[in-house]
Motif scaffolding. Structure first.
Motif, mmCIF file in Angstrom:
data_model
loop_
_atom_site.group_PDB
_atom_site.id
_atom_site.type_symbol
_atom_site.label_atom_id
_atom_site.label_comp_id
_atom_site.label_asym_id
_atom_site.label_seq_id
_atom_site.Cartn_x
_atom_site.Cartn_y
_atom_site.Cartn_z
ATOM 1 N N GLY A 1 -7.874 -6.821 -12.998
ATOM 2 C CA GLY A 1 -8.106 -5.413 -13.318
ATOM 3 C C GLY A 1 -8.118 -4.557 -12.067
ATOM 4 N N SER A 2 -8.715 -5.065 -10.977
ATOM 5 C CA SER A 2 -8.749 -4.321 -9.714
ATOM 6 C C SER A 2 -7.351 -4.126 -9.144
ATOM 7 C CB SER A 2 -9.625 -5.054 -8.690
ATOM 8 O OG SER A 2 -10.977 -5.017 -9.070
ATOM 9 N N ARG A 3 -6.466 -5.112 -9.350
ATOM 10 C CA ARG A 3 -5.104 -4.952 -8.854
ATOM 11 C C ARG A 3 -4.358 -3.897 -9.664
ATOM 12 N NH1 ARG A 3 -4.118 -9.616 -8.523
ATOM 13 N NH2 ARG A 3 -4.247 -9.988 -6.296
ATOM 14 N N VAL A 4 -4.591 -3.851 -10.970
ATOM 15 C CA VAL A 4 -3.993 -2.795 -11.797
ATOM 16 C C VAL A 4 -4.436 -1.427 -11.272
ATOM 17 C CG1 VAL A 4 -3.932 -1.754 -14.091
ATOM 18 C CG2 VAL A 4 -3.794 -4.237 -13.859
ATOM 19 N N VAL A 5 -5.722 -1.293 -10.961
ATOM 20 C CA VAL A 5 -6.252 -0.038 -10.423
ATOM 21 C C VAL A 5 -5.589 0.290 -9.092
ATOM 22 C CG1 VAL A 5 -8.328 1.094 -9.530
ATOM 23 C CG2 VAL A 5 -8.462 -0.275 -11.605
ATOM 24 N N TYR A 6 -5.397 -0.711 -8.255
ATOM 25 C CA TYR A 6 -4.775 -0.501 -6.945
ATOM 26 C C TYR A 6 -3.380 0.094 -7.092
ATOM 27 C CZ TYR A 6 -3.323 -1.606 -2.153
ATOM 28 O OH TYR A 6 -2.885 -1.526 -0.862
ATOM 29 N N PHE A 7 -2.595 -0.438 -8.025
ATOM 30 C CA PHE A 7 -1.245 0.079 -8.230
ATOM 31 C C PHE A 7 -1.259 1.468 -8.868
ATOM 32 C CE2 PHE A 7 0.296 -4.520 -8.365
ATOM 33 C CZ PHE A 7 0.900 -4.440 -7.124
ATOM 34 N N ALA A 8 -2.231 1.735 -9.731
ATOM 35 C CA ALA A 8 -2.265 3.012 -10.441
ATOM 36 C C ALA A 8 -2.920 4.120 -9.633
ATOM 37 C CB ALA A 8 -3.014 2.844 -11.769
ATOM 38 N N ALA A 9 -3.561 3.774 -8.511
ATOM 39 C CA ALA A 9 -4.375 4.750 -7.778
ATOM 40 C C ALA A 9 -3.562 5.793 -7.044
ATOM 41 C CB ALA A 9 -5.286 4.021 -6.787
ATOM 42 N N GLY A 10 -2.360 5.452 -6.581
ATOM 43 C CA GLY A 10 -1.646 6.353 -5.709
ATOM 44 C C GLY A 10 -2.422 6.530 -4.417
ATOM 45 N N GLY A 11 -2.631 7.779 -3.992
ATOM 46 C CA GLY A 11 -3.367 8.038 -2.765
ATOM 47 C C GLY A 11 -4.836 8.306 -2.973
ATOM 48 N N ARG A 12 -5.315 8.195 -4.227
ATOM 49 C CA ARG A 12 -6.713 8.548 -4.521
ATOM 50 C C ARG A 12 -7.502 7.279 -4.824
ATOM 51 N NH1 ARG A 12 -7.507 13.987 -7.741
ATOM 52 N NH2 ARG A 12 -9.308 13.910 -6.333
ATOM 53 N N ARG A 13 -7.704 6.484 -3.791
ATOM 54 C CA ARG A 13 -8.320 5.176 -3.956
ATOM 55 C C ARG A 13 -9.766 5.254 -4.430
ATOM 56 N NH1 ARG A 13 -6.592 1.387 -0.563
ATOM 57 N NH2 ARG A 13 -7.985 0.016 -1.736
ATOM 58 N N GLY A 14 -10.543 6.137 -3.788
ATOM 59 C CA GLY A 14 -11.944 6.256 -4.170
ATOM 60 C C GLY A 14 -12.111 6.729 -5.604
ATOM 61 N N LEU A 15 -11.365 7.765 -5.985
ATOM 62 C CA LEU A 15 -11.439 8.283 -7.348
ATOM 63 C C LEU A 15 -11.007 7.232 -8.355
ATOM 64 C CD1 LEU A 15 -11.805 10.579 -9.406
ATOM 65 C CD2 LEU A 15 -9.420 11.233 -8.937
ATOM 66 N N ALA A 16 -9.895 6.541 -8.075
ATOM 67 C CA ALA A 16 -9.381 5.535 -9.004
ATOM 68 C C ALA A 16 -10.382 4.402 -9.209
ATOM 69 C CB ALA A 16 -8.054 4.969 -8.492
ATOM 70 N N GLN A 17 -10.967 3.909 -8.104
ATOM 71 C CA GLN A 17 -11.940 2.832 -8.224
ATOM 72 C C GLN A 17 -13.178 3.310 -8.973
ATOM 73 O OE1 GLN A 17 -11.090 -0.264 -7.107
ATOM 74 N NE2 GLN A 17 -12.925 -1.071 -8.080
ATOM 75 N N SER A 18 -13.540 4.577 -8.792
ATOM 76 C CA SER A 18 -14.688 5.112 -9.512
ATOM 77 C C SER A 18 -14.425 5.185 -11.009
ATOM 78 C CB SER A 18 -15.043 6.509 -8.983
ATOM 79 O OG SER A 18 -15.619 6.422 -7.707
ATOM 80 N N ILE A 19 -13.228 5.636 -11.384
ATOM 81 C CA ILE A 19 -12.882 5.681 -12.807
ATOM 82 C C ILE A 19 -12.990 4.292 -13.415
ATOM 83 C CG2 ILE A 19 -10.969 6.047 -14.431
ATOM 84 C CD1 ILE A 19 -10.057 8.359 -12.621
ATOM 85 N N TYR A 20 -12.488 3.305 -12.691
ATOM 86 C CA TYR A 20 -12.550 1.914 -13.158
ATOM 87 C C TYR A 20 -14.000 1.431 -13.269
ATOM 88 C CZ TYR A 20 -11.783 -3.181 -12.885
ATOM 89 O OH TYR A 20 -11.797 -4.544 -13.115
ATOM 90 N N LYS B 1 0.823 -1.197 0.000
ATOM 91 C CA LYS B 1 0.000 0.000 0.000
ATOM 92 C C LYS B 1 0.864 1.256 0.000
ATOM 93 C CE LYS B 1 -3.666 2.300 2.605
ATOM 94 N NZ LYS B 1 -4.575 2.209 3.736
ATOM 95 N N ALA B 2 1.898 1.277 0.839
ATOM 96 C CA ALA B 2 2.768 2.445 0.892
ATOM 97 C C ALA B 2 3.455 2.679 -0.439
ATOM 98 C CB ALA B 2 3.814 2.260 2.008
ATOM 99 N N ALA B 3 3.921 1.602 -1.067
ATOM 100 C CA ALA B 3 4.595 1.738 -2.359
ATOM 101 C C ALA B 3 3.648 2.262 -3.408
ATOM 102 C CB ALA B 3 5.175 0.383 -2.779
ATOM 103 N N ALA B 4 2.406 1.768 -3.378
ATOM 104 C CA ALA B 4 1.429 2.213 -4.368
ATOM 105 C C ALA B 4 1.133 3.692 -4.207
ATOM 106 C CB ALA B 4 0.139 1.394 -4.234
ATOM 107 N N VAL B 5 1.042 4.166 -2.957
ATOM 108 C CA VAL B 5 0.757 5.576 -2.718
ATOM 109 C C VAL B 5 1.897 6.447 -3.206
ATOM 110 C CG1 VAL B 5 0.427 7.297 -0.906
ATOM 111 C CG2 VAL B 5 -0.815 5.135 -0.799
ATOM 112 N N GLN B 6 3.145 5.987 -3.004
ATOM 113 C CA GLN B 6 4.308 6.774 -3.380
ATOM 114 C C GLN B 6 4.414 6.981 -4.885
ATOM 115 O OE1 GLN B 6 7.600 4.688 -1.587
ATOM 116 N NE2 GLN B 6 6.933 5.133 0.500
ATOM 117 N N THR B 7 3.879 6.087 -5.683
ATOM 118 C CA THR B 7 4.012 6.225 -7.128
ATOM 119 C C THR B 7 3.136 7.331 -7.683
ATOM 120 O OG1 THR B 7 2.261 4.606 -7.533
ATOM 121 C CG2 THR B 7 4.524 3.767 -7.382
ATOM 122 N N GLY B 8 2.133 7.798 -6.948
ATOM 123 C CA GLY B 8 1.203 8.785 -7.475
ATOM 124 C C GLY B 8 0.167 8.118 -8.358
#
Length: 405
Positions: free
Chosen positions: A128-147, A8-15
């Motif tokens: 697909g959900s895991r791809v979204v998890y890695f691409a989300a950065g710190g915006r989990r709700g927005l990223a899941q909504s886009i998906y 989770k921390a790594a995913a957030v750091q990527t933006g």
């Protein structure tokens, strides 16, 4: 837990990686459009293959159960051993299924084709959900909504396909769906290398240490998570059952009991599904600000008054009310997934599979029950009964608060 926290921390750091989010969302749209072909065909195959309401329910059941029950299984396995190649493989299975839909000569051949479409979807969603998890950065709700907006947009096309493809072309019009699968495979070929690089960097499974004795506090936390998951699945089940009833049977109800033409009966369904696209997007943004639990409560419980009114409205009021119903009811769709992922840190695929998979599979049982009950007691009466399901949304009061509350 440590492995989950590290990921989770790594995913957030990527933006937030919007290019990947929009790419995987577009594939989600194509995937769910292929699933929507099945629903779009119902008014046509009901006549061409002489299907009863019960048989239509079983076709919907086969699609949803195949695509749903397999999702937690795929998610559990891919949490242990992620496999980027499964994304295009799932689309290839859907391509075979859609081709089969176009030329099925009877009920059982149609069921087999639907199973292929469902399997392809079951494989796609957890990965697909895991791809979204890695691409989300710190915006989990927005990223899941886009998906999820991509998926809901695809589902909303079912009424338009009925009007513009299946009414003029008949069942064979489904062959055009193979182009959707081909387009999805092409996009995924570009996404897979990025996904693989994320797994290499910080997403590979970590070997677990020997299990330490569980403290009393840890046992209590685990029990609380179990209760929360049970309530969440029950809430999603109620929403899915009701949504399946509307998307599968409401068009038939409008034809048989409200004297709508086949084409005119598709308009309220399209408004409901299109409103769900808007609701899904807004729900994710609002959940990031106000909390997941509040949005889940508002989305299901808040939809109850509109659901209860719908069977008694004059025809001209159906359109605005069903639009509002779609916005509110589906505003909690992506929020439920994120809430489950936070309950099960480090198990992104399994959490996503439980909510978008198993719970919808339970909802598929509703399609069979509504269809069979409609044959016995009348579809108008059964749909009126099902309008009480969103009242179960009040159970969301019992959910534990999330980290934003």
């Amino acid at each position: 837990m440590a492995a989950g926290a590290t990921t989770k921390a790594a995913a957030v750091q990527t933006g937030t990686v919007y290019a990947i989010l929009f790419a995987i969302s577009s594939v989600h749209m194509l995937n769910d459009t292929m699933q929507a072909i099945v629903t779009a065909m119902f008014p046509v195959v009901r006549t061409s293959l002489d299907l009863s309401l019960g048989q239509i329910g079983w076709v919907a059941f086969a699609l949803n159960m195949t695509s749903s029950v397999m999702q937690p299984v795929v998610g559990f396995l891919s949490d242990k051993r992620p496999a980027p190649w499964m994304l295009p493989f799932g689309m290839a299975l859907s391509l075979i299924g859609v081709a089969g839909l176009a030329y099925s000569p009877g009920f059982w051949a149609l069921m087999l084709a639907v199973v292929f479409v469902g399997l392809g979807s079951a494989i796609f969603h957890p990965e697909g959900s895991r791809v979204v998890y890695f691409a989300a950065g710190g915006r989990r709700g927005l990223a899941q909504s886009i998906y999820q907006v991509g998926g809901n947009a695809g589902s909303s096309l079912a009424p338009l396909m009925t009007i513009f493809i299946f009414v003029p072309l008949g069942q064979s019009g489904a062959i055009w769906g193979t182009l959707l699968a081909a387009a999805a495979i092409i996009i995924l070929i570009r996404v897979v290398p990025w996904y693989r690089s994320q797994l290499v960097t910080h997403g590979k499974p970590v070997k677990r240490a020997a299990k330490a004795p569980e403290s009393g506090d840890a046992k209590q936390v685990r029990q609380n998570v179990g209760v929360a998951l049970f309530l969440l699945i029950l809430l999603v089940f109620a929403r899915s059952w009701y949504t399946t009833g509307i998307s599968t049977y409401y068009q038939i109800y409008l034809e048989d009991f409200r004297d709508f033409s086949l084409r005119a009966a598709q308009v309220p369904i399209f408004l409901f599904m299109a409103a769900g696209v808007l609701g899904t997007f807004l729900g994710g943004i609002l959940a990031d600000r106000f909390g997941r639990k509040r949005m889940i409560l508002i989305s299901i419980g808040g939809a109850a008054p509109f659901a209860l009114l719908l069977p008694y409205l004059p025809s001209f009021l159906i359109y605005p009310v069903i639009f509002l119903l779609g916005v509110i009811l589906l505003s909690g769709f992506s929020v439920s997934v994120v809430y489950a992922q936070e309950l099960l840190p480090g198990k992104v695929g399994m959490a996503s599979g439980l909510i978008t998979g198993l719970a919808f599979g339970m909802g598929a049982i509703g399609a069979v029950i509504i269809g069979e009950a409609g044959d016995i007691w009348g579809l108008d009466r059964v749909l009126t009964w099902s309008s009480f399901l969103p009242l179960l949304g009040l159970l969301a009061f019992a959910l534990p608060p999330d980290r934003r509350e």
